[in-house]
Design an enzyme around this catalytic site. Sequence first.
Site, mmCIF file in Angstrom:
data_model
loop_
_atom_site.group_PDB
_atom_site.id
_atom_site.type_symbol
_atom_site.label_atom_id
_atom_site.label_comp_id
_atom_site.label_asym_id
_atom_site.label_seq_id
_atom_site.Cartn_x
_atom_site.Cartn_y
_atom_site.Cartn_z
ATOM 1 N N GLU A 191 52.045 94.739 56.740
ATOM 2 C CA GLU A 191 51.787 92.826 57.556
ATOM 3 C C GLU A 191 50.835 93.330 58.493
ATOM 4 O O GLU A 191 50.764 94.554 59.103
ATOM 5 C CB GLU A 191 52.601 91.971 57.824
ATOM 6 C CG GLU A 191 53.608 91.682 56.025
ATOM 7 C CD GLU A 191 52.703 90.419 55.260
ATOM 8 O OE1 GLU A 191 51.663 90.674 56.238
ATOM 9 O OE2 GLU A 191 53.064 90.019 54.810
ATOM 10 N N CYS B 112 51.296 89.081 51.201
ATOM 11 C CA CYS B 112 51.534 90.412 50.621
ATOM 12 C C CYS B 112 50.247 90.784 50.356
ATOM 13 O O CYS B 112 49.612 90.281 49.237
ATOM 14 C CB CYS B 112 52.488 89.823 49.539
ATOM 15 S SG CYS B 112 52.978 92.259 49.234
#
Length: 226
Positions: free
Chosen positions: A105, A2
């Site tokens: 992402e 993350c």
Amino acid sequence: MCGRFTQIQSRDDYLAFLIEEAESDIPYDPEPIGRYNVAPGTKVLLLNNRDDSLHLDPVVWSYAPGWWDKAPLINARVETASTSRMFKPLWNHGRAIVFADGWYEWKREGDKKQPYYIYRKDRKPLFFAAIGKQPFDARDEAEGFLIITAAADKGLVDIHDRRPLVFTPEAALEWMNPETAAAQASELAHDAAVPADEMIWHRVTQAVGNVKNQWPELIEPMSDMK
């Protein structure tokens, strides 16, 4: 992993989904946080439980203790965080929660990396598991917090092989509770995460790659963008 996420709603919106009543020192604030591109190295509102009360503290998203001679870390793997020399003290005594609406992402597609925005299908807030150096209200800024990541599963693995560990509201409260033992926290991490099939994702603009960009349009699907 993350490496970028959003904190868009007001603190009260997140807290309302977390629990109806809780002892806290958190003042009422209806203003949206409005961060569409939260990046490592910046201060992030971190929810934690100390002195039998919930607290929100601005804490730097990165961790580099004095003996660490490499780049600051931003994530810790759930598979090893509870046992590693570096993270075990934080796992035992520095568990916290990061509010979020979704995270970004990047996936390689052809000759470029395409950003995706990932969020709950029902658009409810996300509660990322985090660990950091206590006390959160007074610390060396080099020793902030890390987001716990887990292996991606189901469709999410097509975007990235790691994902932030997202808790249900009930699990988030138990995770933060100082009375929750380290072994119990490990059970929560493996048994109480929000499953991947509750998530959805779409392509977003490459502009999210610039941390200075903070527009609402960053989370819009590319097909809807002009």
